[in-house]
Design an enzyme around this catalytic site. Structure first.
Site, PDB file in Angstrom:
ATOM      1  N   LYS A  53      26.456   0.794  32.087  1.00 33.67           N
ATOM      2  CA  LYS A  53      26.516  -0.667  31.983  1.00 33.67           C
ATOM      3  C   LYS A  53      27.740  -1.189  32.734  1.00 33.67           C
ATOM      4  O   LYS A  53      27.669  -2.206  33.423  1.00 33.67           O
ATOM      5  CB  LYS A  53      26.555  -1.078  30.509  1.00 33.67           C
ATOM      6  CG  LYS A  53      25.214  -0.860  29.817  1.00 33.67           C
ATOM      7  CD  LYS A  53      25.296  -0.933  28.299  1.00 33.67           C
ATOM      8  CE  LYS A  53      23.959  -0.483  27.703  1.00 33.67           C
ATOM      9  NZ  LYS A  53      23.992  -0.296  26.253  1.00 33.67           N
ATOM     10  N   GLN A  97      27.820  -1.276  21.102  1.00 31.40           N
ATOM     11  CA  GLN A  97      27.037  -0.073  21.428  1.00 31.40           C
ATOM     12  C   GLN A  97      26.729   0.710  20.157  1.00 31.40           C
ATOM     13  O   GLN A  97      27.629   1.035  19.387  1.00 31.40           O
ATOM     14  CB  GLN A  97      27.824   0.796  22.427  1.00 31.40           C
ATOM     15  CG  GLN A  97      27.082   2.012  22.909  1.00 31.40           C
ATOM     16  CD  GLN A  97      25.881   1.660  23.795  1.00 31.40           C
ATOM     17  OE1 GLN A  97      25.955   0.793  24.661  1.00 31.40           O
ATOM     18  NE2 GLN A  97      24.761   2.325  23.563  1.00 31.40           N
ATOM     19  N   ASP A 120      22.583  -8.625  23.994  1.00 35.45           N
ATOM     20  CA  ASP A 120      21.468  -7.739  23.650  1.00 35.45           C
ATOM     21  C   ASP A 120      20.249  -8.503  23.142  1.00 35.45           C
ATOM     22  O   ASP A 120      19.163  -7.942  23.057  1.00 35.45           O
ATOM     23  CB  ASP A 120      21.947  -6.816  22.524  1.00 35.45           C
ATOM     24  CG  ASP A 120      21.895  -5.365  22.914  1.00 35.45           C
ATOM     25  OD1 ASP A 120      21.376  -5.076  23.992  1.00 35.45           O
ATOM     26  OD2 ASP A 120      22.361  -4.543  22.117  1.00 35.45           O
TER      27      ASP A 120
END
Ligand code: NDP
Length: 293
Positions: A53, A97, A120
């Site tokens: 990412k 995460q 997200d």
């Protein structure tokens, strides 16, 4: 031979658009977009995902404002970090995460992320917005699947879609997005009887069950579009999906490979959500709205 739903190629094309959008808006915005990937502990797989990412951010010009906290960080301190990122005007997207180290409850921490910075798209409020058809950050994996379908000219309207899996991460938002695109959607799960009879009715079959190779030729009607979300490390090395690619590819009209299908699109949609937040916060017209299901 089936058309390959090539996520790597599409992700690269979208990255070019992202870099152009950032370049075009930078002067007016006065700052680049910022994404904060928050990692707690040292889960090795998470380390690889976070690094991917961060690399993608730097390729398109998004500033990486993430933090890496020790595995024994108390929940209050993780919460304080999230609140600091919520308040930081340079941060457009926040991603916690997962998985978190044992002892840390992800629920309250995910809920603490400002829904406007929810890169997200998994905050309760944003899932509610998806349900109601209101704009908001969209869950990255199913949004990536929608982009793959669109790029291949697959129009879900009027089609019969079957989604295998009903997780909040993939299956549920996937079904909502396909339905919003006017497909007629059925969701299958571990208690579905005669899965093959159901999946054989699908014009568009999206598989997110987390079961290596569970979908074979017997599950697919000729000409179906098959998207494989599953990703697994083979004991003998390499990756595979939930679909037996070699068996299904000759029957399908289009199919996504693993690796190189949905995976790269998930990361790209995270960047799309971040740049979309940046455009909103900085008063810029968003040139990426076609990528938001
Ligand atoms: P979950 O384990 O949370 O959910 C799996 C779903 O599949 C559940 O709803 C489960 O049913 C259903 N299921 C399991 N076995 C069967 C079966 N035999 N028949 C029908 N349905 C079944 O997984 P996720 O949704 O988080 O992820 C699914 C897969 O996608 C995993 O392989 C994961 O690694 C991958 N993934 C890939 C991403 C990418 O970027 N490519 C991103 C996210 C996930 P029930 O609800 O009844 O238990």
């Amino acid at each position: 031979m089936a058309t390959l739903l090539d996520g790597r190629l599409l992700a690269a094309r979208i990255e070019t658009r992202l870099a152009e959008a950032i370049g075009a808006g930078l002067a007016q915005a006065g700052r680049p977009p910022g994404l904060a990937v928050l990692r707690v502990g040292d889960d090795p797989a998470s380390g690889v995902y976070v690094a991917n990412k961060e690399k993608a951010c730097s390729r398109v010009g998004i500033t990486n404002l993430g933090a890496h906290l020790a595995a024994d960080t108390p929940a209050a301190e993780v919460l304080a970090t999230i609140e600091r990122l919520n308040a930081d005007p340079a941060v457009d997207g926040i991603l916690l995460q997962l998985p978190l180290p044992a002892g840390l409850d992800e629920g309250p921490l995910l809920a603490a992320i400002d829904p406007a910075k929810d890169a997200d798209g998994l905050h309760t409020l944003n899932l509610g917005r998806l349900l109601k058809g209101e704009p908001g950050p969209r869950s990255c994996t199913p949004a990536g699947v929608m982009a793959l379908l669109a790029a291949a000219g697959v129009e879900p309207a009027g089609k019969r879609a079957v989604v295998v899996g009903r997780s909040i991460l993939v299956g549920q938002p996937m079904a909502l997005m396909l339905q919003a695109a006017n497909a007629t959607v059925t969701v299958a799960h571990s208690r579905t009887g005669d899965l093959a009879a159901l999946t054989r009715q699908a014009d568009v079959l999206v598989v997110a069950a987390g079961r290596p190779g569970m979908i074979g030729a017997e599950h697919v009607q000729p000409g179906a579009v098959v998207v494989d979300v599953g990703i697994h490390r083979r004991p003998e090395g390499g990756l595979c999906g939930d679909v037996r690619f070699d068996e299904v590819e000759p029957i399908a009209s289009a199919i996504s490979p693993v690796p190189g299908g949905v995976g790269p699109m998930t990361v790209t949609m995270l960047l799309v959500n971040t740049v979309t937040g940046w455009c909103g916060r900085c008063g810029l017209t968003n040139p990426l709205t076609d990528l938001l299901p």
